[in-house]
Design an enzyme around this catalytic site. Sequence first.
Site, short mmCIF file in Angstrom:
data_model
loop_
_atom_site.label_atom_id
_atom_site.label_comp_id
_atom_site.label_asym_id
_atom_site.label_seq_id
_atom_site.Cartn_x
_atom_site.Cartn_y
_atom_site.Cartn_z
N LYS A 1 -11.13 0.80 32.79
CA LYS A 1 -10.95 -0.34 31.89
C LYS A 1 -12.22 -1.20 31.86
CE LYS A 1 -5.95 -0.49 32.72
NZ LYS A 1 -4.82 -1.33 33.18
N PHE B 1 3.20 -9.83 27.43
CA PHE B 1 1.78 -9.71 27.80
C PHE B 1 0.99 -8.77 26.89
CE2 PHE B 1 4.14 -6.63 30.43
CZ PHE B 1 3.49 -5.45 30.11
N ARG C 1 -2.09 9.37 40.04
CA ARG C 1 -1.40 8.08 40.18
C ARG C 1 -1.45 7.58 41.62
NH1 ARG C 1 0.30 4.96 35.77
NH2 ARG C 1 2.08 4.29 36.96
N THR D 1 0.25 -0.33 40.27
CA THR D 1 -0.26 -1.09 39.12
C THR D 1 -0.75 -2.46 39.56
OG1 THR D 1 1.25 0.10 37.65
CG2 THR D 1 0.33 -1.97 36.82
N ARG E 1 -7.34 1.11 43.37
CA ARG E 1 -7.01 -0.31 43.18
C ARG E 1 -6.98 -1.06 44.51
NH1 ARG E 1 -2.47 1.32 38.88
NH2 ARG E 1 -3.71 1.21 36.97
N ASN F 1 -6.94 -4.66 36.73
CA ASN F 1 -6.70 -3.58 37.70
C ASN F 1 -7.56 -2.34 37.47
OD1 ASN F 1 -5.34 -2.39 35.57
ND2 ASN F 1 -3.34 -2.37 36.58
N HIS G 1 -6.66 2.98 34.22
CA HIS G 1 -5.37 3.45 33.69
C HIS G 1 -5.24 4.93 34.04
CE1 HIS G 1 -2.14 4.45 30.86
NE2 HIS G 1 -2.85 5.54 30.63
#
EC number: 2.7.4.6
Length: 150
Positions: free
Chosen positions: A10, A58, A86, A92, A103, A113, A116
């Site tokens: 991101k 959001f 994942r 998340t 993360r 974060n 993705h």
Amino acid sequence: NKERTFIMVKPDGVQRGLVGKIIERFEQKGFKLVALKFTWASKELLEKHYADLSARPFFPGLVNYMNSGPVVPMVWEGLNVVKTGRQMLGATNPADSLPGTIRGDFCIQVGRNIIHGSDAVESAEKEIALWFNEKELVTWTPAAKDWIYE
């Protein structure tokens, strides 16, 4: 070993110079890079990507954040790559992510974060098709393949 997942660094991950570290983790695990690009995603593309979240309060902020700078969408291939990917990302919410996860090691707040990852094989297929055309998915055999898979 042909399962594929969609991973995207991101804007905050790009701005913080974490692209190389993230790629390195997937390579070290033994997954194969199939596609990668550096792009500034349009709001239209991001709205399609996050369509399942469009009713959430959001959503507008998420689209604006994802449109605030360049992103690095990627496709990785390997055995159980969706599930394992994942796990490598962590929860998340970075506050719930264990040390050793991407993360857990690199971010603090859920709204920033850094990465993705597809949550299921089906969503991976949709996301890959949304961000990449067939010609951008490279078929190749890594030299280390026989040292990773029996």
